[in-house]
Design an enzyme around this catalytic site. Structure first.
Site, mmCIF file in Angstrom:
data_model
loop_
_atom_site.group_PDB
_atom_site.id
_atom_site.type_symbol
_atom_site.label_atom_id
_atom_site.label_comp_id
_atom_site.label_asym_id
_atom_site.label_seq_id
_atom_site.Cartn_x
_atom_site.Cartn_y
_atom_site.Cartn_z
ATOM 1 N N GLY A 175 0.835 -1.206 0.000
ATOM 2 C CA GLY A 175 0.000 0.000 0.000
ATOM 3 C C GLY A 175 0.866 1.251 0.000
ATOM 4 N N TYR A 193 -0.053 -20.021 1.992
ATOM 5 C CA TYR A 193 -0.877 -18.887 2.441
ATOM 6 C C TYR A 193 -2.070 -19.395 3.262
ATOM 7 C CZ TYR A 193 -4.312 -15.050 1.950
ATOM 8 O OH TYR A 193 -5.275 -14.068 2.183
ATOM 9 N N ARG A 243 -2.520 -22.014 -12.186
ATOM 10 C CA ARG A 243 -1.521 -21.658 -11.175
ATOM 11 C C ARG A 243 -1.483 -22.676 -10.035
ATOM 12 N NH1 ARG A 243 -1.948 -15.431 -9.539
ATOM 13 N NH2 ARG A 243 -3.825 -16.193 -8.561
ATOM 14 N N ASP A 283 -3.921 -22.954 -6.442
ATOM 15 C CA ASP A 283 -5.304 -22.498 -6.643
ATOM 16 C C ASP A 283 -6.285 -23.655 -6.442
ATOM 17 O OD1 ASP A 283 -4.840 -19.873 -7.136
ATOM 18 O OD2 ASP A 283 -4.958 -20.013 -9.321
HETATM 19 N N1 LIG Z 1 -8.464 -8.701 -1.071
HETATM 20 C C1 LIG Z 1 -8.979 -9.918 -0.934
HETATM 21 O O1 LIG Z 1 -9.647 -10.429 -1.840
HETATM 22 C C2 LIG Z 1 -8.776 -10.704 0.347
HETATM 23 C C3 LIG Z 1 -9.431 -11.948 0.480
HETATM 24 C C4 LIG Z 1 -9.257 -12.684 1.643
HETATM 25 C C5 LIG Z 1 -8.467 -12.181 2.663
HETATM 26 N N2 LIG Z 1 -7.839 -10.986 2.507
HETATM 27 C C6 LIG Z 1 -6.985 -10.504 3.604
HETATM 28 O O2 LIG Z 1 -7.349 -9.164 3.924
HETATM 29 C C7 LIG Z 1 -6.194 -8.442 4.344
HETATM 30 C C8 LIG Z 1 -6.061 -7.159 3.537
HETATM 31 O O3 LIG Z 1 -5.933 -7.461 2.157
HETATM 32 P P1 LIG Z 1 -5.849 -6.346 1.024
HETATM 33 O O4 LIG Z 1 -6.526 -6.902 -0.158
HETATM 34 O O5 LIG Z 1 -6.269 -5.038 1.555
HETATM 35 O O6 LIG Z 1 -4.276 -6.356 0.718
HETATM 36 P P2 LIG Z 1 -3.288 -5.149 0.419
HETATM 37 O O7 LIG Z 1 -2.011 -5.767 -0.067
HETATM 38 O O8 LIG Z 1 -3.926 -4.125 -0.424
HETATM 39 O O9 LIG Z 1 -3.058 -4.547 1.872
HETATM 40 C C9 LIG Z 1 -2.214 -5.147 2.820
HETATM 41 C C10 LIG Z 1 -1.393 -4.033 3.450
HETATM 42 O O10 LIG Z 1 -0.537 -4.614 4.437
HETATM 43 C C11 LIG Z 1 0.726 -4.002 4.350
HETATM 44 N N3 LIG Z 1 1.713 -4.942 4.870
HETATM 45 C C12 LIG Z 1 2.106 -6.118 4.304
HETATM 46 N N4 LIG Z 1 3.036 -6.712 5.073
HETATM 47 C C13 LIG Z 1 3.208 -5.917 6.159
HETATM 48 C C14 LIG Z 1 4.037 -6.001 7.304
HETATM 49 N N5 LIG Z 1 4.893 -7.016 7.475
HETATM 50 N N6 LIG Z 1 3.972 -5.012 8.242
HETATM 51 C C15 LIG Z 1 3.125 -3.949 8.056
HETATM 52 N N7 LIG Z 1 2.326 -3.824 6.968
HETATM 53 C C16 LIG Z 1 2.367 -4.791 6.034
HETATM 54 C C17 LIG Z 1 0.909 -3.694 2.875
HETATM 55 O O11 LIG Z 1 1.850 -2.647 2.637
HETATM 56 C C18 LIG Z 1 -0.494 -3.311 2.457
HETATM 57 O O12 LIG Z 1 -0.712 -1.909 2.544
HETATM 58 C C19 LIG Z 1 -5.011 -9.401 4.207
HETATM 59 O O13 LIG Z 1 -4.763 -9.978 5.461
HETATM 60 C C20 LIG Z 1 -5.511 -10.449 3.237
HETATM 61 O O14 LIG Z 1 -4.862 -11.685 3.401
HETATM 62 C C21 LIG Z 1 -7.977 -10.223 1.375
#
Ligand SMILES: NC(=O)c1ccc[n+]([C@@H]2O[C@H](COP(=O)([O-])OP(=O)(O)OC[C@H]3O[C@@H](n4cnc5c(N)ncnc54)[C@H](O)[C@@H]3O)[C@@H](O)[C@H]2O)c1
Length: 333
Positions: free
Chosen positions: A40, A155, A282, A285
């Site tokens: 982000g 994951y 992939r 998946d």
């Molecule tokens: N987007 C989806 O479809 C989806 C589906 C299921 C679960 N999730 C979960 O929801 C959460 C958010 O996902 P998202 O889509 O917003 O992802 P995203 O990658 O947009 O946001 C994740 C944020 O975490 C930050 N980050 C990563 N590693 C870090 C660390 N070690 N320390 C501090 N910050 C860190 C990144 O910089 C990023 O801004 C995640 O835990 C993801 O696994 C997302």
């Protein structure tokens, strides 16, 4: 909802939309964000908040700390004075976890343990953990909370460990934890993601054909971001602890159907032709994935409101407003 909320990963897709939702609907709530800016960015967070709330300077209302959840000291500092933690920071990629399972574990398991321990020490009142369908893995859908988990990818295994620690922190220490297993989320703010909808829209608008991994008959439960942030806000209500919820739509959609919908939508809106081709399947998946959400309906009062076509139209609107993203800037997620 009031008091102070910490959103880890708050500069990312879901976190910045959650911040916008809180600012729009719960004005008195203070928001702190902890993010290492690996995926982000503060700029993207500000622009997603503005897209949702039409506000001037979101940073007047949201404080951002740059730091890594793998560092316990950073976690301890970030939870000081916080009532509710929404723990979103993670390695979010299945493919990335297959390539480097140790890095995935360090962020998703050790990082989550750090946040739980810091929250326990600080007397946090609610800890909400972002999980996914991946812990359950390859089982006969619909997925629900009572199915025995069989993760396919590292994951999935690391998110399952996160759920397990959340459960243990509730049982051993009484920290009220909630794990939310999100479906496949899309919407404004998802431009940097490599998830299906984000990638297809990016390519369609760049005049590139949509690549479907495998035969496209694989299914997912696609959920619009506004439904996700409402579920997180419902989970923040006082009273519940130690629970896991499927947060999705209960609709099973093939990747082929999504590709066709995006093709129709983009062609109608831009007049530009959109091609589709099939690439390699992939690793990691699963074939079919959609969720039974009756527990979240019953216990949280959660009900998804957006149809896929409504959600896709709003997401396309956001892509058109934000302008193109070059594929080279993106990290695989
Ligand atoms: N987007 C989806 O479809 C989806 C589906 C299921 C679960 N999730 C979960 O929801 C959460 C958010 O996902 P998202 O889509 O917003 O992802 P995203 O990658 O947009 O946001 C994740 C944020 O975490 C930050 N980050 C990563 N590693 C870090 C660390 N070690 N320390 C501090 N910050 C860190 C990144 O910089 C990023 O801004 C995640 O835990 C993801 O696994 C997302």
């Amino acid at each position: 909802m009031n008091g102070a909320w910490l959103i880890t990963g708050g500069c990312g897709f879901i976190g910045s939309n959650l911040a916008a939702h809180i600012l729009k609907n719960h004005g008195g709530t203070r928001i702190r964000v902890l993010d290492n800016l690996n995926q982000g960015s503060v700029g993207a967070m500000v622009s997603t908040i503005r897209f949702n709330c039409e506000m001037g300077d979101p940073l007047a209302n949201v404080s951002v700390s740059v730091g890594d959840i793998k560092d316990y000291g950073v976690c301890a500092e970030s939870v000081e004075g916080v009532d509710t933690v929404v723990h979103l920071a993670a390695n979010t990629g299945v493919a990335q976890s297959v390539d480097d399972p140790r890095a995935d574990m360090e962020t998703n398991v050790i990082g989550t343990l750090n946040m739980l321990e810091a929250s326990r020490q600080a007397g946090v009142k609610k800890f909400i953990f972002a999980s996914s369908g991946a812990p359950v893995g390859e089982v006969e859908p619909p997925i629900h909370e009572d199915k025995a988990p069989k993760p396919v990818s590292p994951y999935g295994a690391s998110k399952l460990a996160g759920e397990a620690y959340c459960q243990a922190y509730w049982r051993s220490y009484g920290l009220p934890t909630i794990s939310l297993r999100f479906g496949n989320v899309y919407g404004p703010g998802c431009k940097h993601k490599d998830s299906v909808v984000a990638r297809f829209l990016r390519r369609a608008l760049a005049g590139k054909p949509l690549e479907i991994y495998g035969d496209g008959d694989q299914t997912r439960d696609f959920i619009y971001i506004d439904d996700i942030v409402r579920a997180i806000s419902l989970a923040g209500q006082p009273g519940l602890g130690g629970e896991v919820f499927q947060i999705a739509t209960h609709r099973e959609t093939t990747v082929n159907e999504v590709a066709q919908s995006i093709r129709r939508l983009v062609e109608k809106r831009t007049g530009r032709k959109v091609g589709i081709f099939f690439g390699k399947k992939r690793r990691g998946d699963v074939k079919r994935n959609y969720s039974d959400i009756s527990k979240a309906k019953r216990m949280l009062g959660f009900d998804p409101r957006f149809s896929m076509s409504q959600g896709l139209e709003k997401t396309l609107e956001y892509y058109l407003r934000e302008g193109p993203v070059s594929e080279g800037r993106l990290k695989a997620v």
